[in-house]
Design a protein around this motif. Structure first.
Motif, PDB file in Angstrom:
ATOM      1  N   MET A   1       0.822  -1.201   0.000  1.00 24.73           N
ATOM      2  CA  MET A   1       0.000   0.000   0.000  1.00 24.73           C
ATOM      3  C   MET A   1       0.862   1.259   0.000  1.00 24.73           C
ATOM      4  N   GLU A   2       1.949   1.238   0.795  1.00 23.10           N
ATOM      5  CA  GLU A   2       2.843   2.395   0.855  1.00 23.10           C
ATOM      6  C   GLU A   2       3.519   2.669  -0.487  1.00 23.10           C
ATOM      7  N   ASN A   3       3.653   1.617  -1.299  1.00 22.41           N
ATOM      8  CA  ASN A   3       4.318   1.766  -2.592  1.00 22.41           C
ATOM      9  C   ASN A   3       3.335   1.781  -3.761  1.00 22.41           C
ATOM     10  N   GLY A   4       2.059   1.905  -3.448  1.00 22.56           N
ATOM     11  CA  GLY A   4       1.052   2.019  -4.489  1.00 22.56           C
ATOM     12  C   GLY A   4       0.894   0.784  -5.348  1.00 22.56           C
ATOM     13  N   VAL A   5       1.118  -0.396  -4.778  1.00 21.69           N
ATOM     14  CA  VAL A   5       1.050  -1.646  -5.530  1.00 21.69           C
ATOM     15  C   VAL A   5      -0.268  -2.361  -5.242  1.00 21.69           C
ATOM     16  N   ASP A   6      -0.969  -2.743  -6.303  1.00 20.68           N
ATOM     17  CA  ASP A   6      -2.188  -3.541  -6.189  1.00 20.68           C
ATOM     18  C   ASP A   6      -1.780  -5.006  -6.097  1.00 20.68           C
ATOM     19  N   LEU A   7      -2.003  -5.627  -4.934  1.00 20.07           N
ATOM     20  CA  LEU A   7      -1.558  -7.000  -4.721  1.00 20.07           C
ATOM     21  C   LEU A   7      -2.213  -7.994  -5.684  1.00 20.07           C
ATOM     22  N   ARG A   8      -3.333  -7.617  -6.262  1.00 19.78           N
ATOM     23  CA  ARG A   8      -4.002  -8.524  -7.204  1.00 19.78           C
ATOM     24  C   ARG A   8      -3.192  -8.687  -8.492  1.00 19.78           C
ATOM     25  N   GLN A   9      -2.243  -7.784  -8.712  1.00 21.95           N
ATOM     26  CA  GLN A   9      -1.407  -7.868  -9.905  1.00 21.95           C
ATOM     27  C   GLN A   9      -0.069  -8.546  -9.638  1.00 21.95           C
ATOM     28  N   VAL A  10       0.157  -8.953  -8.377  1.00 25.75           N
ATOM     29  CA  VAL A  10       1.452  -9.518  -7.991  1.00 25.75           C
ATOM     30  C   VAL A  10       1.350 -11.037  -7.913  1.00 25.75           C
ATOM     31  N   HIS A  11       2.326 -11.716  -8.497  1.00 27.66           N
ATOM     32  CA  HIS A  11       2.374 -13.178  -8.413  1.00 27.66           C
ATOM     33  C   HIS A  11       3.072 -13.581  -7.114  1.00 27.66           C
ATOM     34  N   GLY A  12       2.418 -14.412  -6.317  1.00 24.62           N
ATOM     35  CA  GLY A  12       2.995 -14.852  -5.051  1.00 24.62           C
ATOM     36  C   GLY A  12       3.855 -16.085  -5.215  1.00 24.62           C
ATOM     37  N   SER A  13       5.035 -16.062  -4.625  1.00 29.74           N
ATOM     38  CA  SER A  13       5.945 -17.206  -4.725  1.00 29.74           C
ATOM     39  C   SER A  13       5.981 -18.037  -3.452  1.00 29.74           C
ATOM     40  N   GLY A  14       5.212 -17.634  -2.444  1.00 29.03           N
ATOM     41  CA  GLY A  14       5.203 -18.369  -1.185  1.00 29.03           C
ATOM     42  C   GLY A  14       4.261 -19.558  -1.229  1.00 29.03           C
ATOM     43  N   PRO A  15       4.161 -20.292  -0.098  1.00 24.81           N
ATOM     44  CA  PRO A  15       3.259 -21.445  -0.017  1.00 24.81           C
ATOM     45  C   PRO A  15       1.831 -21.058  -0.331  1.00 24.81           C
ATOM     46  N   ALA A  16       1.155 -21.893  -1.130  1.00 23.56           N
ATOM     47  CA  ALA A  16      -0.233 -21.659  -1.520  1.00 23.56           C
ATOM     48  C   ALA A  16      -0.409 -20.316  -2.221  1.00 23.56           C
ATOM     49  N   GLY A  17       0.650 -19.830  -2.882  1.00 19.90           N
ATOM     50  CA  GLY A  17       0.554 -18.575  -3.613  1.00 19.90           C
ATOM     51  C   GLY A  17       0.643 -17.335  -2.753  1.00 19.90           C
ATOM     52  N   ARG A  18       1.079 -17.490  -1.484  1.00 20.29           N
ATOM     53  CA  ARG A  18       1.197 -16.332  -0.591  1.00 20.29           C
ATOM     54  C   ARG A  18       2.193 -15.326  -1.165  1.00 20.29           C
ATOM     55  N   ILE A  19       1.823 -14.063  -1.136  1.00 23.08           N
ATOM     56  CA  ILE A  19       2.675 -13.001  -1.660  1.00 23.08           C
ATOM     57  C   ILE A  19       3.675 -12.580  -0.588  1.00 23.08           C
ATOM     58  N   LEU A  20       4.949 -12.621  -0.923  1.00 21.10           N
ATOM     59  CA  LEU A  20       6.013 -12.235  -0.011  1.00 21.10           C
ATOM     60  C   LEU A  20       6.463 -10.819  -0.308  1.00 21.10           C
ATOM     61  N   ARG A  21       7.209 -10.213   0.619  1.00 22.89           N
ATOM     62  CA  ARG A  21       7.725  -8.859   0.416  1.00 22.89           C
ATOM     63  C   ARG A  21       8.604  -8.812  -0.836  1.00 22.89           C
ATOM     64  N   GLU A  22       9.407  -9.898  -1.028  1.00 26.92           N
ATOM     65  CA  GLU A  22      10.290  -9.929  -2.194  1.00 26.92           C
ATOM     66  C   GLU A  22       9.488  -9.894  -3.493  1.00 26.92           C
ATOM     67  N   ASP A  23       8.289 -10.507  -3.496  1.00 28.93           N
ATOM     68  CA  ASP A  23       7.446 -10.485  -4.693  1.00 28.93           C
ATOM     69  C   ASP A  23       7.010  -9.059  -5.024  1.00 28.93           C
ATOM     70  N   VAL A  24       6.662  -8.305  -3.962  1.00 24.28           N
ATOM     71  CA  VAL A  24       6.250  -6.918  -4.179  1.00 24.28           C
ATOM     72  C   VAL A  24       7.431  -6.087  -4.670  1.00 24.28           C
ATOM     73  N   GLU A  25       8.611  -6.304  -4.053  1.00 21.12           N
ATOM     74  CA  GLU A  25       9.800  -5.559  -4.472  1.00 21.12           C
ATOM     75  C   GLU A  25      10.135  -5.852  -5.930  1.00 21.12           C
ATOM     76  N   GLN A  26      10.029  -7.126  -6.326  1.00 18.67           N
ATOM     77  CA  GLN A  26      10.316  -7.507  -7.703  1.00 18.67           C
ATOM     78  C   GLN A  26       9.298  -6.885  -8.658  1.00 18.67           C
ATOM     79  N   PHE A  27       8.051  -6.828  -8.234  1.00 22.87           N
ATOM     80  CA  PHE A  27       7.007  -6.220  -9.055  1.00 22.87           C
ATOM     81  C   PHE A  27       7.302  -4.742  -9.286  1.00 22.87           C
TER      82      PHE A  27
END
Length: 414
Positions: free
Chosen positions: A138-164
């Motif tokens: 939210m602080e970086n203006g990222v819509d999590l629905r557009q981020v691919h999660g690499s964690g278990p069960a598709g959980r979105i990690l901080r690294e996924d947001v940074e990569q996005f």
């Protein structure tokens, strides 16, 4: 091919439903026998549900935060064997630990049958991410629905947001170089946070609170505490103010037993308790819990301190049992150094009193001839005004004040 249905286990104590607090899988995911597939919560106990078979998830009962009835279908798994049903855990074998693993019986062997299609389409998925990751996005203006999660069960990690952020377009900047923040986020109350919200609503809607604030000179007690900590045995925990307050509560309650009570609103019955079971409001990673120091009336200072430390550690690690998190007759609420000057603590229903501890600060106090530095602390205490009159509330708190200001009285028997 076949299908196995896993039902919501019966966790006992007359519980009719449990809340879904975590999915570890989604439709289409392969699962192995004994792999944890979900976690449910009832009261303050979290129960992990394992898969009894190898297979593929084809249906989930609901979303995080949904309430599922005991024995209702929870998960459907397609297997290579026959169809069957994983029976819920009988209440006589219900788990009692704060975090336990529900043992679910394996289905009986049956002749192979055709796979049964899911009864309903899986619910629309929401981004799965920890609160800290959601805040970062939210602080970086990222819509999590557009981020691919690499964690278990598709959980979105901080690294996924940074990569996005690195791979995608950087947020638009306004004059001065700051990013515009336009994102919004809806967060559903689930798990312990939902339980806390329900309890607060119950308490404030049913109990007419009266809050009384009293100033206490803690100078003598702080000197005694420093001396006792300096001379303590290696096996003893470091003393805080709370064990002294617990012992002061015990002595004050012996003079005003009506404060150590619970009130059944529906039956209109007040129960005064001979035992003093003191709840200690404790902040944990999951939220606020209230572990209970039982029979404080039979414990000394060091015993109170040791039990309080043990229970706080268990609550924070998620290993406290139901018995350790229930049954209090009066509660202490303290934020330690963050305690502020005054607070208005909410009574732990169905109790009738809660003692709030504010921070200790050195302030100038007039001794009759001059101002002298003294270590002062406020007690902010709330009472159920249906049961406790203002006069009795003030008398009770002032008795505690006397005991804390003259700490030798705490150790005098009788």
């Amino acid at each position: 091919m076949g299908e196995v249905i896993i039902k919501m286990p019966d966790v006992g104590e007359g519980v009719a439903e449990a809340e879904l607090v975590e999915w570890h899988v989604k439709p289409g995911d392969p699962v192995r026998e004994d792999m944890v597939i979900a976690a449910v919560m009832t009261d303050k106990a979290t129960v992990e549900i394992p898969s009894p078979v190898d297979g593929t998830v084809i249906w989930l009962a609901g979303e995080i935060g949904d309430l599922i009835a005991v024995k209702a279908p929870l998960v459907r798994i397609e297997t290579a064997g026959g169809a069957g049903e994983a029976q819920p855990l009988p209440s006589s074998q219900a788990p009692t630990a704060e975090v336990v693993k529900a043992e679910i019986a394996r289905p009986a062997p049956a002749a192979p049958v055709a796979a049964t299609p899911a009864a309903a389409a899986p619910p629309a998925e929401k981004p799965l991410a920890a609160p800290s990751v959601r805040l970062f996005a939210m602080e970086n203006g990222v819509d999590l629905r557009q981020v691919h999660g690499s964690g278990p069960a598709g959980r979105i990690l901080r690294e996924d947001v940074e990569q996005f952020i690195v791979q995608g377009a950087a947020p638009a900047l306004v004059k001065g170089g700051s990013a515009k923040k336009t994102a919004t986020e809806e967060i559903k109350l689930t798990g312990l946070r939902r339980r806390i919200a329900e309890k607060m609503v119950l308490s404030t809607s049913r109990i007419p609170h009266i809050t009384y604030v009293e100033e206490v000179d803690m100078t003598a007690l702080e000197e005694l505490r420093a001396t006792m900590n300096g001379d303590r045995r290696e096996s003893h925990p470091k003393l805080t103010v709370l064990p002294f307050l617990m012992r002061a509560l015990v002595k004050a309650i012996s003079e005003q037993p009506e404060v150590n009570a619970t009130f059944d609103d529906d039956a209109g019955i007040i129960t005064r308790h001979g035992a003093v079971h003191i709840g200690i409001a404790t902040q944990t990673p999951a939220g606020l819990t209230v572990p209970v120091v039982r029979h404080a009336e039979a414990r000394g200072i060091w015993d109170c301190a040791a039990e309080m430390v043990r229970l706080a550690d268990a609550a924070r690690s998620g290993t406290a049992t139901r018995d350790e998190l229930s049954g209090s007759t009066i509660t202490i609420s303290s934020l330690g150094a963050l305690g502020g000057i005054v607070s208005t603590p909410v009574i732990n229903h169905p109790e009738v009193a809660i003692i709030g501890v504010n921070k200790i600060a050195t302030r100038p106090v007039w001794d009759g001839t001059q101002f002298v530095p003294r270590k002062m602390m406020n007690l902010s205490s709330s009472f159920d005004h249906r049961i406790i009159d203002g006069w009795d509330a003030a008398t009770f708190v002032q008795r505690i004040r006397t005991l804390l200001e003259t700490p030798a009285l705490i150790f005098i028997e009788g």
